[in-house]
Design a protein around this motif. Sequence first.
Motif, PDB file in Angstrom:
ATOM      1  N   PRO A 129       0.827  -1.221   0.000  1.00  0.00           N
ATOM      2  CA  PRO A 129       0.000   0.000   0.000  1.00  0.00           C
ATOM      3  C   PRO A 129       0.853   1.259   0.000  1.00  0.00           C
ATOM      4  CG  PRO A 129       0.082  -0.955   2.189  1.00  0.00           C
ATOM      5  CD  PRO A 129       0.748  -1.943   1.286  1.00  0.00           C
ATOM      6  N   PRO A 130       0.418   2.300  -0.701  1.00  0.00           N
ATOM      7  CA  PRO A 130       1.150   3.569  -0.690  1.00  0.00           C
ATOM      8  C   PRO A 130       1.182   4.175   0.706  1.00  0.00           C
ATOM      9  CG  PRO A 130      -0.364   3.492  -2.548  1.00  0.00           C
ATOM     10  CD  PRO A 130      -0.703   2.331  -1.667  1.00  0.00           C
ATOM     11  N   ALA A 131       2.318   4.737   1.059  1.00  0.00           N
ATOM     12  CA  ALA A 131       2.463   5.418   2.348  1.00  0.00           C
ATOM     13  C   ALA A 131       2.090   6.882   2.246  1.00  0.00           C
ATOM     14  CB  ALA A 131       3.891   5.280   2.859  1.00  0.00           C
ATOM     15  N   VAL A 132       2.037   7.408   1.003  1.00  0.00           N
ATOM     16  CA  VAL A 132       1.701   8.811   0.773  1.00  0.00           C
ATOM     17  C   VAL A 132       0.690   8.891  -0.363  1.00  0.00           C
ATOM     18  CG1 VAL A 132       2.558  11.115   0.206  1.00  0.00           C
ATOM     19  CG2 VAL A 132       4.014   9.532   1.477  1.00  0.00           C
ATOM     20  N   HIS A 133      -0.359   9.668  -0.136  1.00  0.00           N
ATOM     21  CA  HIS A 133      -1.359   9.925  -1.168  1.00  0.00           C
ATOM     22  C   HIS A 133      -1.378  11.412  -1.469  1.00  0.00           C
ATOM     23  CE1 HIS A 133      -3.184   5.872  -0.848  1.00  0.00           C
ATOM     24  NE2 HIS A 133      -2.814   5.978   0.421  1.00  0.00           N
ATOM     25  N   LEU A 134      -1.341  11.768  -2.758  1.00  0.00           N
ATOM     26  CA  LEU A 134      -1.386  13.167  -3.181  1.00  0.00           C
ATOM     27  C   LEU A 134      -2.678  13.377  -3.957  1.00  0.00           C
ATOM     28  CD1 LEU A 134       1.766  11.951  -3.748  1.00  0.00           C
ATOM     29  CD2 LEU A 134       2.159  14.418  -3.803  1.00  0.00           C
ATOM     30  N   THR A 135      -3.459  14.385  -3.580  1.00  0.00           N
ATOM     31  CA  THR A 135      -4.747  14.600  -4.206  1.00  0.00           C
ATOM     32  C   THR A 135      -5.154  16.057  -4.120  1.00  0.00           C
ATOM     33  OG1 THR A 135      -7.089  13.956  -4.169  1.00  0.00           O
ATOM     34  CG2 THR A 135      -5.920  14.011  -2.051  1.00  0.00           C
ATOM     35  N   SER A 136      -5.965  16.477  -5.088  1.00  0.00           N
ATOM     36  CA  SER A 136      -6.536  17.820  -5.056  1.00  0.00           C
ATOM     37  C   SER A 136      -7.953  17.789  -4.494  1.00  0.00           C
ATOM     38  CB  SER A 136      -6.563  18.408  -6.474  1.00  0.00           C
ATOM     39  OG  SER A 136      -7.361  17.608  -7.340  1.00  0.00           O
ATOM     40  N   ARG A 137      -8.396  16.601  -4.140  1.00  0.00           N
ATOM     41  CA  ARG A 137      -9.753  16.425  -3.634  1.00  0.00           C
ATOM     42  C   ARG A 137      -9.695  15.769  -2.255  1.00  0.00           C
ATOM     43  NH1 ARG A 137     -12.201  14.004  -9.333  1.00  0.00           N
ATOM     44  NH2 ARG A 137     -11.908  15.913 -10.551  1.00  0.00           N
ATOM     45  N   THR A 138     -10.837  15.322  -1.792  1.00  0.00           N
ATOM     46  CA  THR A 138     -10.886  14.629  -0.508  1.00  0.00           C
ATOM     47  C   THR A 138     -10.518  13.170  -0.717  1.00  0.00           C
ATOM     48  OG1 THR A 138     -12.621  16.087   0.302  1.00  0.00           O
ATOM     49  CG2 THR A 138     -12.332  13.998   1.448  1.00  0.00           C
ATOM     50  N   TYR A 139      -9.529  12.695   0.029  1.00  0.00           N
ATOM     51  CA  TYR A 139      -9.132  11.296  -0.063  1.00  0.00           C
ATOM     52  C   TYR A 139      -9.749  10.552   1.106  1.00  0.00           C
ATOM     53  CZ  TYR A 139      -6.363   7.051   0.059  1.00  0.00           C
ATOM     54  OH  TYR A 139      -5.987   5.742   0.087  1.00  0.00           O
ATOM     55  N   GLU A 140     -10.507   9.520   0.790  1.00  0.00           N
ATOM     56  CA  GLU A 140     -11.258   8.811   1.814  1.00  0.00           C
ATOM     57  C   GLU A 140     -10.563   7.558   2.319  1.00  0.00           C
ATOM     58  OE1 GLU A 140     -15.057   8.119   0.085  1.00  0.00           O
ATOM     59  OE2 GLU A 140     -15.635  10.249   0.086  1.00  0.00           O
ATOM     60  N   GLY A 141      -9.379   7.284   1.817  1.00  0.00           N
ATOM     61  CA  GLY A 141      -8.644   6.130   2.309  1.00  0.00           C
ATOM     62  C   GLY A 141      -8.175   6.337   3.735  1.00  0.00           C
ATOM     63  N   LYS A 142      -7.889   5.256   4.408  1.00  0.00           N
ATOM     64  CA  LYS A 142      -7.519   5.329   5.822  1.00  0.00           C
ATOM     65  C   LYS A 142      -6.016   5.178   6.058  1.00  0.00           C
ATOM     66  CE  LYS A 142     -11.984   3.429   7.337  1.00  0.00           C
ATOM     67  NZ  LYS A 142     -12.665   2.340   8.097  1.00  0.00           N
ATOM     68  N   ASP A 143      -5.310   4.626   5.100  1.00  0.00           N
ATOM     69  CA  ASP A 143      -3.897   4.323   5.302  1.00  0.00           C
ATOM     70  C   ASP A 143      -3.003   5.395   4.688  1.00  0.00           C
ATOM     71  OD1 ASP A 143      -4.603   1.914   6.528  1.00  0.00           O
ATOM     72  OD2 ASP A 143      -4.713   0.884   4.586  1.00  0.00           O
ATOM     73  N   GLY A 144      -1.880   5.654   5.352  1.00  0.00           N
ATOM     74  CA  GLY A 144      -0.873   6.556   4.808  1.00  0.00           C
ATOM     75  C   GLY A 144      -1.146   8.018   5.071  1.00  0.00           C
ATOM     76  N   LEU A 145      -0.159   8.833   4.693  1.00  0.00           N
ATOM     77  CA  LEU A 145      -0.264  10.282   4.803  1.00  0.00           C
ATOM     78  C   LEU A 145      -0.947  10.840   3.554  1.00  0.00           C
ATOM     79  CD1 LEU A 145       3.405  10.966   5.957  1.00  0.00           C
ATOM     80  CD2 LEU A 145       1.375  11.015   7.413  1.00  0.00           C
ATOM     81  N   THR A 146      -1.650  11.944   3.721  1.00  0.00           N
ATOM     82  CA  THR A 146      -2.300  12.600   2.586  1.00  0.00           C
ATOM     83  C   THR A 146      -1.734  13.999   2.412  1.00  0.00           C
ATOM     84  OG1 THR A 146      -4.372  11.371   2.919  1.00  0.00           O
ATOM     85  CG2 THR A 146      -4.476  13.392   1.599  1.00  0.00           C
ATOM     86  N   LEU A 147      -1.301  14.303   1.201  1.00  0.00           N
ATOM     87  CA  LEU A 147      -0.772  15.617   0.865  1.00  0.00           C
ATOM     88  C   LEU A 147      -1.775  16.295  -0.064  1.00  0.00           C
ATOM     89  CD1 LEU A 147       1.664  17.477   1.263  1.00  0.00           C
ATOM     90  CD2 LEU A 147       2.684  16.466  -0.772  1.00  0.00           C
ATOM     91  N   GLN A 148      -2.377  17.371   0.420  1.00  0.00           N
ATOM     92  CA  GLN A 148      -3.402  18.076  -0.348  1.00  0.00           C
ATOM     93  C   GLN A 148      -2.747  19.061  -1.313  1.00  0.00           C
ATOM     94  OE1 GLN A 148      -6.536  17.092   0.464  1.00  0.00           O
ATOM     95  NE2 GLN A 148      -7.495  18.218  -1.232  1.00  0.00           N
ATOM     96  N   ILE A 149      -3.161  19.013  -2.573  1.00  0.00           N
ATOM     97  CA  ILE A 149      -2.604  19.865  -3.614  1.00  0.00           C
ATOM     98  C   ILE A 149      -3.644  20.892  -4.046  1.00  0.00           C
ATOM     99  CG2 ILE A 149      -1.404  19.917  -5.829  1.00  0.00           C
ATOM    100  CD1 ILE A 149      -0.088  18.180  -3.630  1.00  0.00           C
ATOM    101  N   GLY A 150      -3.266  22.157  -4.096  1.00  0.00           N
ATOM    102  CA  GLY A 150      -4.180  23.204  -4.535  1.00  0.00           C
ATOM    103  C   GLY A 150      -4.443  23.137  -6.030  1.00  0.00           C
ATOM    104  N   GLU A 151      -5.596  23.641  -6.442  1.00  0.00           N
ATOM    105  CA  GLU A 151      -5.930  23.658  -7.851  1.00  0.00           C
ATOM    106  C   GLU A 151      -5.021  24.617  -8.625  1.00  0.00           C
ATOM    107  OE1 GLU A 151     -10.036  24.671  -8.225  1.00  0.00           O
ATOM    108  OE2 GLU A 151     -10.635  22.557  -8.244  1.00  0.00           O
ATOM    109  N   ALA A 152      -4.823  24.291  -9.885  1.00  0.00           N
ATOM    110  CA  ALA A 152      -4.136  25.203 -10.812  1.00  0.00           C
ATOM    111  C   ALA A 152      -5.160  25.621 -11.846  1.00  0.00           C
ATOM    112  CB  ALA A 152      -2.950  24.518 -11.464  1.00  0.00           C
ATOM    113  N   VAL A 153      -5.509  26.887 -11.880  1.00  0.00           N
ATOM    114  CA  VAL A 153      -6.579  27.363 -12.750  1.00  0.00           C
ATOM    115  C   VAL A 153      -6.055  28.417 -13.714  1.00  0.00           C
ATOM    116  CG1 VAL A 153      -8.337  26.883 -11.020  1.00  0.00           C
ATOM    117  CG2 VAL A 153      -7.277  29.139 -11.089  1.00  0.00           C
ATOM    118  N   THR A 154      -6.712  28.513 -14.864  1.00  0.00           N
ATOM    119  CA  THR A 154      -6.334  29.497 -15.875  1.00  0.00           C
ATOM    120  C   THR A 154      -7.454  30.486 -16.158  1.00  0.00           C
ATOM    121  OG1 THR A 154      -7.118  28.189 -17.749  1.00  0.00           O
ATOM    122  CG2 THR A 154      -4.869  27.764 -16.959  1.00  0.00           C
ATOM    123  N   GLY A 155      -8.615  30.258 -15.569  1.00  0.00           N
ATOM    124  CA  GLY A 155      -9.739  31.138 -15.842  1.00  0.00           C
ATOM    125  C   GLY A 155     -10.172  31.095 -17.294  1.00  0.00           C
ATOM    126  N   GLY A 156      -9.944  29.948 -17.938  1.00  0.00           N
ATOM    127  CA  GLY A 156     -10.322  29.806 -19.336  1.00  0.00           C
ATOM    128  C   GLY A 156      -9.286  30.339 -20.306  1.00  0.00           C
TER     129      GLY A 156
END
Length: 244
Positions: free
Chosen positions: A91-118
């Motif tokens: 199993p991964p020890a680190v999860h990287l996501t821009s959303r909510t991660y519902e897994g229970k194992d490992g650390l979660t690193l939250q990533i901010g959105e990158a937007v261009t406004g179209g």
Amino acid sequence: MLSIVDDLAGFGPLRMCAHAPSADDPDAADGLTGLRVLLVADVLSRVVELRGRTVLVGWTCPPAASADEAGIRPADAHGTPDEITEALGGPPAVHLTSRTYEGKDGLTLQIGEAVTGGREVRDPDRDPLALRLLLLGHPHHEPADISEEAVDASAAKLANWRKQVAAWADEPSKAMPADFVRDAMAALENGLDTPAVLRLLDELQAAEDVPGGAKFETFAHFDRVLALEIVRDVGRSHTTEVYR
């Protein structure tokens, strides 16, 4: 705040999973958020590898040409989290996501959105690593508003750095300044603070009391993490103009 020294140091491979939305996902914020998740995973893996630990990375999105263009190394596995766990041998020890991660194992690193406004920010005639540099200049956990003008400025900055590094390469090699290395590694290991590293490189470039050979070694060393092809112009024809 993620601490690589305290939380990710250890033995055996470090397994990570990047939960990146694909470019055609309607919620992927102009297609750049997924790329940013993969980029942060790439940088984190490079920092951990500097400490001598092997890293295995899985992506929940398919391979993308934009990731390759941005200097992101290919994943070791693709698929669902369960498929990635099986492919990586654990199993991964680190999860990287821009959303909510519902897994229970490992650390979660939250990533901010990158937007261009179209706005259209990709230009086939521009160095694709300029976008990587621009994203690295934003704290990974904060939203990043990307404009074409900002990418152009990053392209110019990257070209400037490469020309300067090529000039420094002609000078005698010198040891990297210890205080710079200490501060830059602390920024990376105690928060993955790439903006701080970029600011330190700007200061180093302008430092008149640091020999060019030391600047070259330092830029080349930290490009192992930044992956901006800083030394690409070394050995090519260049002017003797000093870039500051």
